[in-house]
Scaffold this active site. Sequence first.
Site, short mmCIF file in Angstrom:
data_model
loop_
_atom_site.label_atom_id
_atom_site.label_comp_id
_atom_site.label_asym_id
_atom_site.label_seq_id
_atom_site.Cartn_x
_atom_site.Cartn_y
_atom_site.Cartn_z
N LYS A 198 56.49 -34.48 9.89
CA LYS A 198 55.59 -35.57 9.49
C LYS A 198 55.47 -35.69 7.98
CE LYS A 198 51.82 -33.14 8.10
NZ LYS A 198 50.94 -33.32 6.95
N ARG A 266 48.37 -36.30 -0.87
CA ARG A 266 49.43 -36.10 -1.85
C ARG A 266 50.73 -36.79 -1.47
NH1 ARG A 266 48.63 -29.81 -1.01
NH2 ARG A 266 48.26 -30.69 1.06
#
Length: 348
Positions: A198, A266
């Site tokens: 992912k 992030r």
Amino acid sequence: MSIITIIGAGQMASALTFPATENNNKIRLVGTPLDREIINTAKATGFHSTLKRQLPETGIEYYQIEDVNEAIDGAELIICGVSSFGVDWFADNILPIIPEEIPILSITKGMITEEDGKMINYPQYFLSKLPSNKKLSISAVGGPCTSYELADKDNSEVVFCGDDINLLRKFKSLFETSYYHISLSTDIVGVECAVALKNAYALGVSLAIGLAIGADGSGKEHYNSQAALFGQSIKEAKRILEIVGGGEENIIYFGGDLYVTVFGGRTRRIGTLLGQGFSFEEAMEQLKGVTLESVVIATRAAKYVRCLAERGVVKLSDFPMITHIDEIINSDGKVNIPWKAFESEKIL
């Protein structure tokens, strides 16, 4: 009540102190050599400087790394709370001092690519680093859950995976709360592969955000393009899961984790910057000091599918998204989403 030692005072590891202390467990939070200030601040004020939250007022003791042996002594569970960049440090410095009778639960998501291109998960990697005369039980946590929202007690669905279902049930009893919901799986290969991938594909989906808002950030975020990239991510990850022998139900954990990662954090930031037209080096400079596990796993996943293609196991054309991401971050490629390569025909 159980004594749980968490080694690594990062955001997710520290967020786990919330459900753990609610179940009346005693937590020993140990900082790595890079967590010294986090531990000092938390010990003095209870505030976690990167999670930006007050940690539970009771049930936690704080340790610096030089006191790790004291923190391990008498523990009933060790949590590996390092990032993927700390995996080798954990393997070299912590695994040798953990007694065989204490099980380990790893929250680190990622994969290691071996020289022949094969990908193995972190529990497998940890086991491979043990001397032949030592045995440890290593399980892992996966699923869509951000540290901030776990600390805020938002409802979260995760999965604990490992070889021993009875041990997993024990872990579940230590952590499950009204907001932290835990499924169990003995398909550790499938779960760990799904939740590692992912990160790579979230970077890819986030390219669409940068393309939409433009170089100056004045544009409007679009969702059709993100959805298209999300769908292609599911398609490619599902194929990789099949290859590694993971059950197809693990695509649920991939999809959920992909969704929550694209919406913040992030990985979204690096993908957005690249989509805006910044080079990989420029984007990394803007995010200096930020841990970017997505870059690591994208590189490893792309290497894996390229090795499979060289051996004739797959066609590289079946993985246009991960190979394009790899070209951007490792070959100074420009963002040029291969939309036509996503098209297909299905005749029943």
